[in-house]
Design a protein around this motif. Structure first.
Motif, short mmCIF file in Angstrom:
data_model
loop_
_atom_site.label_atom_id
_atom_site.label_comp_id
_atom_site.label_asym_id
_atom_site.label_seq_id
_atom_site.Cartn_x
_atom_site.Cartn_y
_atom_site.Cartn_z
N VAL A 209 0.84 -1.20 0.00
CA VAL A 209 0.00 0.00 0.00
C VAL A 209 0.87 1.25 0.00
O VAL A 209 1.89 1.30 0.68
CB VAL A 209 -0.91 -0.01 1.25
CG1 VAL A 209 -1.29 1.41 1.64
CG2 VAL A 209 -2.16 -0.83 0.98
N GLU A 210 0.47 2.21 -0.83
CA GLU A 210 1.14 3.50 -0.78
C GLU A 210 0.09 4.56 -0.46
O GLU A 210 -0.79 4.81 -1.28
CB GLU A 210 1.81 3.82 -2.12
CG GLU A 210 2.52 5.16 -2.08
CD GLU A 210 3.26 5.48 -3.37
OE1 GLU A 210 3.49 4.55 -4.16
OE2 GLU A 210 3.58 6.66 -3.57
N PRO A 211 0.16 5.19 0.71
CA PRO A 211 -0.82 6.20 1.04
C PRO A 211 -0.47 7.53 0.38
O PRO A 211 0.68 7.78 -0.01
CB PRO A 211 -0.72 6.31 2.57
CG PRO A 211 0.67 5.87 2.89
CD PRO A 211 1.11 4.93 1.80
N ASN A 212 -1.46 8.41 0.30
CA ASN A 212 -1.25 9.79 -0.12
C ASN A 212 -0.64 9.95 -1.51
O ASN A 212 0.11 10.89 -1.75
CB ASN A 212 -0.37 10.54 0.90
CG ASN A 212 -0.97 10.50 2.29
OD1 ASN A 212 -2.18 10.34 2.42
ND2 ASN A 212 -0.15 10.61 3.30
N LEU B 126 2.66 -3.36 7.34
CA LEU B 126 3.50 -4.52 7.04
C LEU B 126 4.80 -4.03 6.41
O LEU B 126 4.84 -2.95 5.83
CB LEU B 126 2.78 -5.45 6.05
CG LEU B 126 1.50 -6.12 6.57
CD1 LEU B 126 0.72 -6.72 5.43
CD2 LEU B 126 1.87 -7.17 7.61
N PRO B 127 5.86 -4.83 6.52
CA PRO B 127 7.12 -4.41 5.90
C PRO B 127 6.96 -4.25 4.39
O PRO B 127 6.28 -5.04 3.74
CB PRO B 127 8.09 -5.56 6.21
CG PRO B 127 7.44 -6.33 7.30
CD PRO B 127 5.97 -6.12 7.20
N ASP B 128 7.58 -3.23 3.86
CA ASP B 128 7.49 -2.96 2.42
C ASP B 128 8.21 -4.06 1.65
O ASP B 128 9.38 -4.32 1.86
CB ASP B 128 8.16 -1.60 2.15
CG ASP B 128 7.86 -1.09 0.76
OD1 ASP B 128 7.66 -1.93 -0.14
OD2 ASP B 128 7.84 0.13 0.58
N PRO B 129 7.49 -4.75 0.75
CA PRO B 129 8.13 -5.87 0.03
C PRO B 129 9.02 -5.39 -1.12
O PRO B 129 9.75 -6.19 -1.71
CB PRO B 129 6.94 -6.66 -0.52
CG PRO B 129 5.87 -5.62 -0.71
CD PRO B 129 6.08 -4.57 0.36
N PHE C 55 9.93 7.22 2.52
CA PHE C 55 11.03 6.77 3.36
C PHE C 55 11.75 5.60 2.69
O PHE C 55 12.96 5.46 2.81
CB PHE C 55 10.52 6.34 4.74
CG PHE C 55 10.19 7.50 5.63
CD1 PHE C 55 11.19 8.35 6.06
CD2 PHE C 55 8.90 7.75 6.03
CE1 PHE C 55 10.89 9.43 6.87
CE2 PHE C 55 8.58 8.83 6.83
CZ PHE C 55 9.59 9.67 7.26
N GLY C 56 10.99 4.77 1.98
CA GLY C 56 11.61 3.64 1.29
C GLY C 56 12.68 4.11 0.33
O GLY C 56 13.78 3.55 0.29
N ALA C 57 12.37 5.18 -0.43
CA ALA C 57 13.35 5.68 -1.40
C ALA C 57 14.56 6.26 -0.67
O ALA C 57 15.70 6.02 -1.07
CB ALA C 57 12.71 6.72 -2.30
N LEU C 58 14.31 7.00 0.39
CA LEU C 58 15.44 7.61 1.10
C LEU C 58 16.34 6.53 1.71
O LEU C 58 17.56 6.65 1.72
CB LEU C 58 14.93 8.56 2.19
CG LEU C 58 14.21 9.80 1.68
CD1 LEU C 58 13.61 10.59 2.83
CD2 LEU C 58 15.15 10.69 0.88
#
Lengths: 989, 93
Positions: free
Chosen positions: A80-83, A156-159, A586-589
């Motif tokens: 899921v990606e919010p916003n 959940l952890p980002d897959p 945050f995943g990208a950073l």
């Protein structure tokens, strides 16, 4: 569902590639090339969100990253990606999107009750209302956070995988519109390495959304030709789907690229950060259309005029059947004409200006479009979708007329996108004619062109871009002559005059910041309550503080403040643009630096053995070290106790490989060592080692360790595990900047040597059979060093001790570490050799009263405080010497290292416990020291502790007290901190 | 992130370097006889100017050399980098 609002022709969508997607559980069709927003609009859907604070129904408002309303959740489960902005989500087959911030549903949202109560929820409402009683805020906050907000973070952890890449270029061009594309082309033709980044799927910028021509042909044809030429240049690169979100120092620009969406399985990476370093930057980020403040300006069906024309021209979508255009400038007429051309009925153009009379208004009138000049939209009708607008002359609201429509296209002029220019240090200037900020002072390594620079004609965008690209290439050192771009942009001349951006009010809701639900009334209230600084008004109302960073609302708010304060806009000032331009996940950073890769884990050569034995590990800096080797059913403490007993009574084996090690060579090596340690080293003979104390220039203990003299000009220095890097840098600093007279070479060899420490009375019997070195006490005394072979391996043996018993530290080249360890374990088996970990090591050294830097020291402790005064050299100079005679470095206020024995021998004091003189119950009590190390000692069979106590050496035998957080105060006696073998018979035997 | 011109290796990204604070503050001559005041000045007092600043950097992930940089503390512009022992370049106007 059919795409009722898809135009019969036109647009850059692929009509042969239908895509199916779900929004709030309903299946819809779109086309390849759509965004989620354009596909929803093609199906007649405007209502996609509920607002942040009042839960008001909101529709799609913009066309791209500026979108303040249409925030949705995409994906399911862990992905899921919010916003996500619906306007920036590329449509893919099977896309799942959901609305946010509503319950039970988007159309019937209970939270909308807050809209009825909205007179209560003005700026500062929370601060004024939810005050006492103490502690109640926690409940209020929970309540407010449930009621207000945007998307939910996935739990959940980002897959997915995220990556970081680096790019170096001579010229970075940001924005692939007409200015950016011509800049990239001319810089590329000059021979420079060029990188062109753009957030869209294809280049063209506003040319994708408009109907301009270049050299008599559709401008988009020129885009295709220019792009093709750029792609043929060997040193030009283009990144699509890439947002430049921050401009930092010295040409460093951070960008984030999103992956091409896939319909099945996972993308290889989902987002990628590009760290771009450019010699020159051309900023061609374009401009963002500004709305107008009027009553009911958030009704779904209301959108930017440029967005409505973009949906028609680029996506072949009519955003409504019957439109009203609300304008204060000529460009809005282009939008109206494009809408009419696409087949949307334009019921009226409501223009705030009294006399729109240029070419464009004339063209509109020619097409039969009604122009209501000197009029304003003063109200909107409809609930979840616009049904009509009310228009009236500016000076006479009573002459209202109701115009039925399902689309209100609003244009209040254009704001240059100065964000990255401001990041790079540029200071904007206010251009009254444009009612907008334009570039003022120059920014470092950056030129700014096109509409980002306030140039709004296509001809100027093309010409300025071309020139800026060539100049950037020249400044980067590329002077190849090139054919200049000859481009003839054919466009009707626009009247540059801009009308007001605020319509007359009839008391309705007038939003300035759609994302954060900030109204004009909120800003005026802030000024009335004294928040006269723009930065204060911003924070009080949260205007411009949403994730869109006020892309559409900032300048509007400034004009409201300007009016409320009676000051011109430049005097009101601006808030500061800070990165990121657009939210970055945050995943990208984090990129690949997640989980085990956050910090590289350092393992010793013997680590696999420890793991096989089921060792408990503890992190020490980046290292993991075996803390204890529990047997089945054994606790860590029981294991450490058993390990200590073995090391005292027979023999233990410890992995000391993590010790910092510095190889020091050169004719000045001996002098260097003598200067960095405060104790004497000049007399150290080759073959011997010595324990050294290293002070900072402030006289405080910095590090300690044993240094051996391998030869006349060759030393092997050990440091603490954690201090290895800082000691190395510190010594290099002195060598390179102060002691230019010394010729010395330092090499960090921490990783080159594996170290196994044999400790205990049987150590000699274990090592003896394995080595050719004579271990007899006389031949190889305490603090000596020998080279030889151990288990057939080349080895350096140091007879040092950190346990207080007979000890050998055996160093072999790292690759032999495991072989050495296994050989020692095998040789020790008849003696019950026991591997011990760091917990046992700490107990052993505490029993012996040996310090650990960082436990017994904290940057304020001198050698005298530790009772090491006798070691400090009296004659030589050394780092920190002058500081030891500063006032305050001696006297009864200094804390001394002492031992503590609790009256109850079973008691183990907590480390860090504070020490007081009297067992008073009245607190606070003056504190005279604290516990630095504390253990249950298997050898002494009681609790022991080391402590730093004010004037402690003069308090021997006194009783002191330790108040506990969770029980009665504990009494303890001050004793020597050396509990075990104070005569050193066991160590030296 | 700064781009620092190491005098030995050329321009490199800031993350390869370690900052060392103000440059050229002088260890008092005959420091063992230095007054408490001058020694405290040497230990603790630094200029922290708004403007041009001579400062120390070490190329820790490269040549491991300490050197000096003239940097503007507001704009972060770097006017010069020089080696230990080099003549000091003038501060820009």
């Amino acid at each position: 569902m059919t795409q009722d609002f898809r135009l019969a022709k036109g647009g850059r969508v692929d009509r042969d590639k239908p895509l199916r997607f779900l929004f709030d559980g309903v299946a819809y069709d779109g086309l390849a090339g759509d965004t989620l927003a354009s596909a929803l609009l093609a199906n007649g859907i405007h209502l996609v969100a509920r607002s942040f604070k009042y839960h008001r129904p909101r529709g799609i408002f913009g066309l791209g990253l500026e979108e303040p309303n249409a925030l949705v959740e995409t994906g399911i489960g862990a992905a899921v990606e919010p916003n996500a902005r619906a306007t920036a989500v590329e449509l893919a087959d099977g896309l799942i999107a959901n609305s946010q911030n509503n319950w039970p549903s988007l159309r019937f949202d209970i939270g909308a009750a807050s809209d009825l109560l909205s007179p209560l929820f003005s700026a500062g409402f929370y601060y004024k209302t939810f005050m006492g009683p103490a502690g109640a805020w926690k409940f209020y906050e929970w309540l407010i956070r449930r009621a207000a907000g945007v998307g939910r973070a996935p739990d959940l952890p980002d897959p997915d995988r995220y990556e970081h890449s680096y790019a170096h270029t001579d010229v970075l061009v940001i924005g692939a519109g007409p200015a950016g594309l011509s800049a990239a082309l001319s810089a590329g033709r000059a021979g420079a390495r060029v990188l062109l980044v753009d957030d869209q799927v294809e280049p063209g910028g506003q040319l994708l959304n408009t109907s301009y021509t270049v050299n008599g042909r559709p401008a988009i044809d020129w885009v295709a030709e220019a792009t093709a030429e750029l792609d043929r240049l060997p040193d030009a690169r283009r990144f699509a789907r890439t947002v430049a979100f921050g401009a930092y120092d010295h040409g460093y620009v951070a960008c984030v690229e999103r992956a091409v969406p896939v319909t099945q399985g996972h993308v290889r990476w989902r987002e990628r950060i590009w760290h771009v370093r450019a010699t020159e930057i051309v900023l061609a980020a374009g401009a963002i259309e500004r709305p107008i403040i009027f009553d009911g300006n958030d009704r779904p069906g209301t959108m930017l005029a440029s967005a409505a024309r973009g949906y028609a021209n680029r996506y072949g979508v009519a955003s409504g059947r019957r439109a009203v255009v609300f304008a204060n400038n000529d460009d809005a007429y282009r939008s109206a004409l494009d809408l009419a051309e696409a087949g949307v009925e334009v019921a009226a153009i409501v223009d705030l200006r009294p006399d729109p009379s240029g070419t464009l208004p004339a063209l509109a009138r020619e097409k039969g479009i009604r122009v209501l000049s000197g009029h304003a939209v003063v109200g909107t009708r409809g609930r979840a979708r616009l049904k009509a607008v009310e228009a009236a002359p500016i000076d006479d609201a009573s002459r209202r007329q109701v115009i039925e429509c399902d689309l209100l296209a609003v244009s209040g002029g254009w704001n240059p996108a100065l964000h990255l220019y401001a990041h790079a240090g540029g200071k904007a200037a206010y251009a009254k004619a444009l009612a907008a900020f334009v570039p003022g002072t120059p920014a470092d390594r950056m030129s700014i062109v096109g509409s980002a620079a306030g140039e709004f004609t296509l001809a100027r965008c093309l010409a300025d871009g071309s020139r800026a690209g060539a100049e950037a290439a020249r400044r980067a050192g590329f002077t190849a002559s090139q054919p200049s771009l000859v481009l003839d942009a054919d466009e009707p001349e626009a009247d540059a005059r801009i009308g007001p951006t605020v319509a007359p009010s009839r008391g309705g809701k007038r939003f300035v910041d759609l994302h954060n639900d900030v109204t004009e009334a909120d800003l005026r209230l802030a000024v009335r309550e004294g928040y006269r600084s723009v930065e204060h008004a911003k924070r009080y109302t949260t205007w411009g503080m949403g994730p869109d960073q006020g892309k559409t609302g900032n300048i509007l708010g400034l004009s409201v403040l300007s009016d409320a304060l009676g000051q011109e806009v430049p005097q009101v000032g601006t808030t500061t643009f800070r990165p990121p331009y657009h939210p970055v996940s945050f995943g990208a950073l984090a990129g690949r630096d997640t989980g085990d890769l956050v910090v590289p884990l350092r393992k010793t050569p013997m680590d696999s053995w420890h793991e096989k034995q089921g060792a408990l590990f503890e992190p020490v800096g980046q290292w993991r070290r075996a803390k204890a080797y529990p047997k089945p059913g054994e606790s860590m403490h029981h294991a450490a106790e058993r390990e200590v007993k073995a090391a005292r009574e027979s023999v233990g084996l410890f992995d000391a490989s993590t010790l910092g090690k510095i190889d020091i060579r050169g004719p000045g090596a001996a002098a260097l060592i003598d200067r960095v340690y405060c104790n004497a080293f000049a007399s150290l003979k080759p073959g011997n080692a010595r324990y050294g104390l290293m002070l900072g220039e402030d006289g405080m203990l910095k590090d300690d360790g044993v240094t051996a003299r391998l030869g006349p000009d060759h030393f092997h220095m050990t440091t603490t595990t954690g201090g290895a890097a800082s000691v190395y840098v510190w010594i290099e600093d002195w060598l390179q900047t102060e002691w230019l007279d010394l010729e010395v070479y330092l090499t960090s060899v921490t990783e080159q040597w594996a170290v196994a420490t044999l400790s205990g009375p049987k150590a000699r019997q274990v090592l003896g059979p394995l080595t050719d070195v004579d271990l007899a006490a006389g031949a190889f005394p305490f603090m000596a060093f020998r080279e030889g072979r151990v288990a057939g391996l080349p080895a350096r043996i140091f007879r040092v001790s950190f346990s207080g018993d007979l000890s050998y530290e055996i160093n072999v080249p790292a690759r032999h570490g495991l072989a050495l360890w296994e050989a020692l374990m095998e040789s020790g088996r008849p003696h019950g050799i026991t591997p011990y970990g760091t917990e046992a090591l700490h107990i052993l050294r505490a029993e012996k009263g040996y310090i650990v830097v960082g436990h017994e020291t904290d940057g304020t402790i001198t050698p005298y405080d530790l009772g090491y005064g006798a070691m400090v050299a009296k004659k030589k100079d050394y780092l920190g010497r002058r500081s030891l005679t500063r006032s305050g470095m001696t006297g009864p206020d200094r804390k001394h290292l002492v031992g503590l024995l609790t009256k109850d021998p079973a008691r183990v004091l907590p480390m860090g416990a504070q020490i007081v003189e009297r067992p008073s119950e009245v607190r606070p009590l003056p504190m005279i020291g604290h516990v630095t190390s504390s253990y249950m000692s298997p050898t002494m069979k009681r609790g022991i502790a080391m402590a730093l106590v004010k004037n402690g050496r003069e308090r021997m035998g006194q009783t002191v007290y330790l108040p506990m957080l969770d029980g009665p105060t504990v009494a303890a006696e001050i004793v020597s901190h050396v509990f075990y073998d104070p005569e050193n018979q066991r160590r030296d035997g | 992130m700064l781009l620092i011109p190491c005098p030995y290796c050329g321009e490199r990204a800031e993350l390869e370097f370690r900052y060392g604070g103000e440059a050229h503050f002088r260890r008092p001559d005959n420091h063992l006889e230095a007054s408490d005041e001058s020694w405290a000045n040497y230990l603790f007092m630094r200029k922290n100017p708004k403007g041009w600043h001579r400062e120390r950097w070490m190329h820790i992930a490269g040549c491991k050399r300490w050197f000096y940089v003239v940097r503007h503390t507001v704009t972060h512009r770097i006017a010069a980098a020089y080696k230990v022992g080099d003549p000091w370049p003038d501060l820009p106007a």
